[in-house]
Design an enzyme around this catalytic site. Structure first.
Site, PDB file in Angstrom:
ATOM      1  N   THR A   1      -4.395   1.556  -4.331  1.00 49.94           N
ATOM      2  CA  THR A   1      -4.989   2.147  -5.543  1.00 49.94           C
ATOM      3  C   THR A   1      -3.902   2.926  -6.283  1.00 49.94           C
ATOM      4  O   THR A   1      -2.978   3.466  -5.651  1.00 49.94           O
ATOM      5  CB  THR A   1      -6.145   3.128  -5.202  1.00 49.94           C
ATOM      6  OG1 THR A   1      -5.675   4.052  -4.217  1.00 49.94           O
ATOM      7  CG2 THR A   1      -7.359   2.421  -4.693  1.00 49.94           C
TER       8      THR A   1
ATOM      9  N   GLY B   1      -3.354  -1.658   8.385  1.00 50.99           N
ATOM     10  CA  GLY B   1      -4.039  -0.573   7.673  1.00 50.99           C
ATOM     11  C   GLY B   1      -5.368  -0.223   8.340  1.00 50.99           C
ATOM     12  O   GLY B   1      -5.706  -0.754   9.412  1.00 50.99           O
ATOM     13  N   GLY B   2      -6.120   0.659   7.699  1.00 54.53           N
ATOM     14  CA  GLY B   2      -7.374   1.161   8.299  1.00 54.53           C
ATOM     15  C   GLY B   2      -8.379   0.053   8.567  1.00 54.53           C
ATOM     16  O   GLY B   2      -8.805  -0.176   9.712  1.00 54.53           O
TER      17      GLY B   2
ATOM     18  N   ASP C   1      -4.934   5.312  -9.184  1.00 47.69           N
ATOM     19  CA  ASP C   1      -6.013   5.701 -10.082  1.00 47.69           C
ATOM     20  C   ASP C   1      -5.530   6.545 -11.266  1.00 47.69           C
ATOM     21  O   ASP C   1      -4.775   7.506 -11.084  1.00 47.69           O
ATOM     22  CB  ASP C   1      -7.071   6.516  -9.313  1.00 47.69           C
ATOM     23  CG  ASP C   1      -7.772   5.695  -8.233  1.00 47.69           C
ATOM     24  OD1 ASP C   1      -7.495   4.495  -8.119  1.00 47.69           O
ATOM     25  OD2 ASP C   1      -8.607   6.280  -7.509  1.00 47.69           O
TER      26      ASP C   1
ATOM     27  N   TYR D   1      -7.893  -1.279 -10.612  1.00 47.20           N
ATOM     28  CA  TYR D   1      -8.483  -1.671  -9.322  1.00 47.20           C
ATOM     29  C   TYR D   1      -9.781  -2.465  -9.533  1.00 47.20           C
ATOM     30  O   TYR D   1     -10.001  -3.502  -8.894  1.00 47.20           O
ATOM     31  CB  TYR D   1      -8.739  -0.392  -8.514  1.00 47.20           C
ATOM     32  CG  TYR D   1      -9.168  -0.572  -7.088  1.00 47.20           C
ATOM     33  CD1 TYR D   1      -8.244  -0.886  -6.091  1.00 47.20           C
ATOM     34  CD2 TYR D   1     -10.502  -0.376  -6.709  1.00 47.20           C
ATOM     35  CE1 TYR D   1      -8.636  -1.006  -4.774  1.00 47.20           C
ATOM     36  CE2 TYR D   1     -10.898  -0.491  -5.392  1.00 47.20           C
ATOM     37  CZ  TYR D   1      -9.961  -0.805  -4.422  1.00 47.20           C
ATOM     38  OH  TYR D   1     -10.358  -0.920  -3.104  1.00 47.20           O
TER      39      TYR D   1
ATOM     40  N   TYR E   1     -17.566   2.862   0.300  1.00 48.37           N
ATOM     41  CA  TYR E   1     -16.538   3.851   0.701  1.00 48.37           C
ATOM     42  C   TYR E   1     -16.434   3.904   2.231  1.00 48.37           C
ATOM     43  O   TYR E   1     -17.404   4.195   2.922  1.00 48.37           O
ATOM     44  CB  TYR E   1     -16.860   5.216   0.090  1.00 48.37           C
ATOM     45  CG  TYR E   1     -16.521   5.208  -1.384  1.00 48.37           C
ATOM     46  CD1 TYR E   1     -15.316   5.708  -1.851  1.00 48.37           C
ATOM     47  CD2 TYR E   1     -17.387   4.629  -2.314  1.00 48.37           C
ATOM     48  CE1 TYR E   1     -14.981   5.662  -3.201  1.00 48.37           C
ATOM     49  CE2 TYR E   1     -17.076   4.573  -3.665  1.00 48.37           C
ATOM     50  CZ  TYR E   1     -15.867   5.102  -4.098  1.00 48.37           C
ATOM     51  OH  TYR E   1     -15.547   5.037  -5.431  1.00 48.37           O
TER      52      TYR E   1
ATOM     53  N   GLY F   1      -4.150  -3.988   0.089  1.00 44.92           N
ATOM     54  CA  GLY F   1      -4.575  -3.437  -1.202  1.00 44.92           C
ATOM     55  C   GLY F   1      -4.057  -2.027  -1.385  1.00 44.92           C
ATOM     56  O   GLY F   1      -3.706  -1.347  -0.420  1.00 44.92           O
TER      57      GLY F   1
ATOM     58  N   PRO G   1     -16.611  -3.903   0.374  1.00 39.78           N
ATOM     59  CA  PRO G   1     -16.987  -2.641   1.032  1.00 39.78           C
ATOM     60  C   PRO G   1     -17.309  -1.545   0.020  1.00 39.78           C
ATOM     61  O   PRO G   1     -16.760  -1.527  -1.086  1.00 39.78           O
ATOM     62  CB  PRO G   1     -15.717  -2.262   1.820  1.00 39.78           C
ATOM     63  CG  PRO G   1     -14.845  -3.474   1.832  1.00 39.78           C
ATOM     64  CD  PRO G   1     -15.194  -4.237   0.588  1.00 39.78           C
TER      65      PRO G   1
HETATM   66  P1  NDP Z   1      -5.014   1.010   3.904  1.00 43.36           P
HETATM   67  O1  NDP Z   1      -4.119   1.672   2.907  1.00 43.36           O
HETATM   68  O2  NDP Z   1      -5.249   1.665   5.205  1.00 43.36           O
HETATM   69  O3  NDP Z   1      -4.548  -0.494   4.162  1.00 43.36           O
HETATM   70  C1  NDP Z   1      -3.980  -1.310   3.179  1.00 43.36           C
HETATM   71  C2  NDP Z   1      -2.856  -2.076   3.818  1.00 43.36           C
HETATM   72  O4  NDP Z   1      -2.249  -2.942   2.847  1.00 43.36           O
HETATM   73  C3  NDP Z   1      -1.754  -1.149   4.340  1.00 43.36           C
HETATM   74  O5  NDP Z   1      -1.394  -1.555   5.631  1.00 43.36           O
HETATM   75  C4  NDP Z   1      -0.644  -1.387   3.337  1.00 43.36           C
HETATM   76  O6  NDP Z   1       0.636  -1.169   3.845  1.00 43.36           O
HETATM   77  C5  NDP Z   1      -0.854  -2.854   3.032  1.00 43.36           C
HETATM   78  N1  NDP Z   1      -0.101  -3.221   1.839  1.00 43.36           N
HETATM   79  C6  NDP Z   1      -0.051  -2.594   0.634  1.00 43.36           C
HETATM   80  N2  NDP Z   1       0.800  -3.228  -0.185  1.00 43.36           N
HETATM   81  C7  NDP Z   1       1.293  -4.287   0.508  1.00 43.36           C
HETATM   82  C8  NDP Z   1       2.233  -5.313   0.205  1.00 43.36           C
HETATM   83  N3  NDP Z   1       2.815  -5.400  -1.012  1.00 43.36           N
HETATM   84  N4  NDP Z   1       2.529  -6.237   1.158  1.00 43.36           N
HETATM   85  C9  NDP Z   1       1.951  -6.176   2.382  1.00 43.36           C
HETATM   86  N5  NDP Z   1       1.062  -5.210   2.718  1.00 43.36           N
HETATM   87  C10 NDP Z   1       0.736  -4.278   1.803  1.00 43.36           C
HETATM   88  O7  NDP Z   1      -6.388   0.802   3.119  1.00 43.36           O
HETATM   89  P2  NDP Z   1      -7.802   0.299   3.649  1.00 43.36           P
HETATM   90  O8  NDP Z   1      -7.729  -0.197   5.035  1.00 43.36           O
HETATM   91  O9  NDP Z   1      -8.768   1.353   3.304  1.00 43.36           O
HETATM   92  O10 NDP Z   1      -8.060  -0.919   2.643  1.00 43.36           O
HETATM   93  C11 NDP Z   1      -8.014  -2.278   3.036  1.00 43.36           C
HETATM   94  C12 NDP Z   1      -8.629  -3.122   1.936  1.00 43.36           C
HETATM   95  O11 NDP Z   1      -9.993  -2.734   1.745  1.00 43.36           O
HETATM   96  C13 NDP Z   1      -7.952  -2.957   0.569  1.00 43.36           C
HETATM   97  O12 NDP Z   1      -7.881  -4.192  -0.075  1.00 43.36           O
HETATM   98  C14 NDP Z   1      -8.872  -2.015  -0.158  1.00 43.36           C
HETATM   99  O13 NDP Z   1      -8.772  -2.143  -1.544  1.00 43.36           O
HETATM  100  C15 NDP Z   1     -10.220  -2.445   0.374  1.00 43.36           C
HETATM  101  N6  NDP Z   1     -11.264  -1.453   0.264  1.00 43.36           N
HETATM  102  C16 NDP Z   1     -11.166  -0.242   0.897  1.00 43.36           C
HETATM  103  C17 NDP Z   1     -12.182   0.669   0.772  1.00 43.36           C
HETATM  104  C18 NDP Z   1     -12.152   1.991   1.458  1.00 43.36           C
HETATM  105  O14 NDP Z   1     -13.066   2.776   1.197  1.00 43.36           O
HETATM  106  N7  NDP Z   1     -11.191   2.305   2.303  1.00 43.36           N
HETATM  107  C19 NDP Z   1     -13.361   0.395  -0.033  1.00 43.36           C
HETATM  108  C20 NDP Z   1     -13.364  -0.908  -0.642  1.00 43.36           C
HETATM  109  C21 NDP Z   1     -12.345  -1.779  -0.492  1.00 43.36           C
HETATM  110  P3  NDP Z   1       1.322   0.290   3.582  1.00 43.36           P
HETATM  111  O15 NDP Z   1       0.641   1.204   4.507  1.00 43.36           O
HETATM  112  O16 NDP Z   1       2.759   0.038   3.835  1.00 43.36           O
HETATM  113  O17 NDP Z   1       1.049   0.620   2.118  1.00 43.36           O
END
Ligand code: NDP
Length: 248
Positions: free
Chosen positions: A93, A13-14, A95, A154, A186, A91, A184
């Site tokens: 969301t 993910g990001g 919402d 969340y 946003y 993670g 983090p």
């Molecule tokens: P992304 O959606 O880019 O990354 C989340 C990753 O988790 C994705 O690769 C997703 O896969 C994976 N995922 C979701 N469900 C599962 C599952 N059941 N099993 C395995 N993998 C799973 O989000 P971010 O990078 O932005 O977020 C990363 C973390 O940071 C999260 O926990 C988020 O809550 C937290 N966060 C993010 C903020 C932001 O502003 N971006 C702010 C505060 C916290 P898939 O793509 O297949 O869904």
């Protein structure tokens, strides 16, 4: 520095991608976990990011499923070795105001953001305490610290995650294992780019630093916590939010 094996859930993910690259660039072997249905995407992620001498790998598991996590950790251990650094980053969301939230939306967020930490951490924590070294870093959110309109699920999951951090930190502190939360604000990723522009503009207006955060800024904090020299920080909740929420 000792070369260690790091597992990052939601690693493709990001924020996960930046964490994987940062830990690999500091010399560790890094395994990015991905959701099993995303196999092709994960393979292209690996091809794109495994540049230079970065020692990157991928491993499937649904972090909401305990048995899936058991299988993933067993295969990492047999192919690469024991996991010394775990970053719980997966993670989602869903919402909705509480009035409109469905049980499915509640459960999906609690399972993915909170139960996942139990499902994955339990697979590696005993090995860490037995070997006398471990770093567990849980990615929470500013909204777990202050609550957020439309995010009862969340905010509850992310606040619960830090409770998990503090409890496990106490259970493992005497065995060379530190457990910390990174919260983090946003951050520029797909998770936030799907938010309405007017909402994002209002949020950024309330951030003292005056901009959103970058995934690399979260990754840097994670690498600092994962460093073997950082052995005396445990049970902490480190805010990386541009000053949008400050607490004593
Ligand atoms: P992304 O959606 O880019 O990354 C989340 C990753 O988790 C994705 O690769 C997703 O896969 C994976 N995922 C979701 N469900 C599962 C599952 N059941 N099993 C395995 N993998 C799973 O989000 P971010 O990078 O932005 O977020 C990363 C973390 O940071 C999260 O926990 C988020 O809550 C937290 N966060 C993010 C903020 C932001 O502003 N971006 C702010 C505060 C916290 P898939 O793509 O297949 O869904």
């Amino acid at each position: 520095m000792t070369k260690r094996i790091a597992l990052v859930t939601g690693g493709t993910g990001g924020i996960g991608t930046s964490i994987c690259k940062e830990l690999a660039s500091t010399g560790h072997t890094v395994v990015a976990n991905y959701f099993p249905a995303d196999k092709e995407l994960a393979e292209s992620w690996l091809a794109e990011n495994k540049t230079g001498n970065l020692d990157l790998h991928i491993a499937p598991a649904d972090v909401t499923d305990y048995d899936s996590c058991t299988t993933m950790v067993q295969s990492i251990e047999s192919e690469l070795g024991p996991v010394d650094i775990l970053v719980n980053c997966a993670g989602i969301t869903r919402d909705k105001t509480l009035k409109r939230m469905t049980p499915d939306q509640w459960n999906a967020v609690i399972n993915t953001n909170l139960n996942s930490a139990f499902n994955v951490t339990q697979q590696v924590v005993n090995g860490m305490t037995e070997r006398g070294f471990g770093r567990i870093i849980n990615i929470s959110s500013v909204n777990g610290q202050k609550g957020q309109f439309g995010q009862a699920n969340y905010s509850a999951a992310k606040a619960g995650l830090h409770g998990f951090t503090m409890a496990v930190a106490q259970e493992t502190a005497a065995k060379g294992v530190t457990v910390n939360t990174v919260s983090p604000g946003y951050i520029e990723t797909a998770m936030t780019s799907s938010m309405p522009e007017a909402v994002l503009t209002a949020i950024v207006g309330a951030v003292p630093v005056g901009r959103m955060g970058k995934p690399e800024e979260i990754a840097y904090t994670v690498a600092w916590l994962a460093d073997e020299r950082n052995a005396y920080t445990t049970g902490a909740n480190i805010p990386v939010n541009g000053g949008m929420f400050m607490s004593a």
